[in-house]
Design an enzyme around this catalytic site. Structure first.
Site, PDB file in Angstrom:
ATOM      1  N   SER A 127       0.803  -1.223   0.000  1.00  0.00           N
ATOM      2  CA  SER A 127       0.000   0.000   0.000  1.00  0.00           C
ATOM      3  C   SER A 127       0.836   1.274   0.000  1.00  0.00           C
ATOM      4  CB  SER A 127      -0.945   0.017   1.205  1.00  0.00           C
ATOM      5  OG  SER A 127      -0.208  -0.122   2.410  1.00  0.00           O
ATOM      6  N   ASN A 156       3.985  -5.360   5.852  1.00  0.00           N
ATOM      7  CA  ASN A 156       2.824  -6.115   6.323  1.00  0.00           C
ATOM      8  C   ASN A 156       3.243  -7.397   7.028  1.00  0.00           C
ATOM      9  OD1 ASN A 156       0.740  -4.349   5.520  1.00  0.00           O
ATOM     10  ND2 ASN A 156       0.929  -5.053   3.404  1.00  0.00           N
ATOM     11  N   ASP A 200      -4.621   6.796  10.089  1.00  0.00           N
ATOM     12  CA  ASP A 200      -4.227   5.475  10.584  1.00  0.00           C
ATOM     13  C   ASP A 200      -2.810   5.453  11.130  1.00  0.00           C
ATOM     14  OD1 ASP A 200      -2.586   5.470   8.331  1.00  0.00           O
ATOM     15  OD2 ASP A 200      -3.828   4.063   7.211  1.00  0.00           O
ATOM     16  N   HIS A 249       0.073   5.248   6.784  1.00  0.00           N
ATOM     17  CA  HIS A 249       0.227   5.606   5.374  1.00  0.00           C
ATOM     18  C   HIS A 249       0.472   7.101   5.206  1.00  0.00           C
ATOM     19  CE1 HIS A 249      -2.124   1.816   5.321  1.00  0.00           C
ATOM     20  NE2 HIS A 249      -1.287   1.536   4.329  1.00  0.00           N
TER      21      HIS A 249
END
Length: 228
Positions: A55, A120, A203, A206
């Site tokens: 992402s 991740n 969040d 990001h």
């Protein structure tokens, strides 16, 4: 405009082909760039730089042109360098997922392969040996398909949620792999961005558009030397 259309086309093509393989878990797996767009396919001219990541590469939560791969394309264009940037970022991607979809991605000649995966894995506490093995397998496959491809590895760090030992060993994976394989290393992709609320979305993971501009500079510092 042709370069932007070309950039968008390749990103969407990779996303549509690959999205079925990615697990859907919030917040790290939500694809912020999954909306269909009407674009025109054009043939790639010049050399290809492929950003293969998660992402962070995909530009979660932003417009595609705000993500750092597009900003790199702008930098290249401004310098008159004949490179086409392909954004093959997929939100939620792990090193295992990237390894599984890599074969299709390499169905074209890639001159520079920027590998940005692992975050991740770290956030999910995936065994470090598995992460290292998958990254090495990706490097090996890229070289097998085209030995002339220049590989750039993006270093990553994670919060200490998994404990200090895991966090420290995770951080070491990237410089060690870069040294063992003789490839270029971006020491820490999110240098100057991570941990700064003003440069990250709500969040806290990001980057904002401003954050991606800093990430672009982190990437360019290393990429520029590779292109020379």
């Amino acid at each position: 405009m042709q370069d932007l259309l070309k950039f968008r086309y390749f990103f969407l093509l990779f996303c549509l082909i690959s999205c079925g393989d990615a697990p859907k878990k919030a917040p790290d797996t939500t694809d912020g760039n999954s909306s269909p767009e009407n674009t025109i396919a054009t043939e790639t001219t010049g050399k290809v730089i492929l950003f293969f990541g998660d992402s962070l590469t995909a530009g979660y939560g932003l417009e595609l042109e705000e993500a750092f791969p597009a900003l790199i394309q702008n930098r290249l264009d401004s310098l008159g360098l004949n490179y086409t940037v392909i954004n093959s970022g997929l939100s939620g991607e792990t090193t295992s997922g990237g390894r599984n979809r890599l074969d299709w991605v390499l169905n074209q000649k890639v001159d520079v392969f920027v590998l940005e995966l692992g975050a991740n894995d770290g956030l999910r506490g995936i065994p470090l040996a598995e992460t290292r093995s998958n990254l090495q397998a990706i490097i090996d496959l890229v070289r097998k398909r085209n030995p002339d491809t220049e590989i750039v590895l993006a270093g990553m760090q994670i919060p200490p949620n998994m404990g200090p030992e895991y966090t420290t060993e995770f951080r070491k994976i990237f410089p060690e792999l870069a040294e063992e394989n003789g490839i270029a290393l971006i020491p820490f992709l999110l240098e100057g961005v991570a941990g700064n609320p003003e440069l990250n979305l709500e969040d806290g993971i990001h980057p904002t558009p401003e954050g991606h501009q800093i990430v672009r500079d982190n990437v360019w510092t290393v990429l520029e030397k590779v292109l020379q």
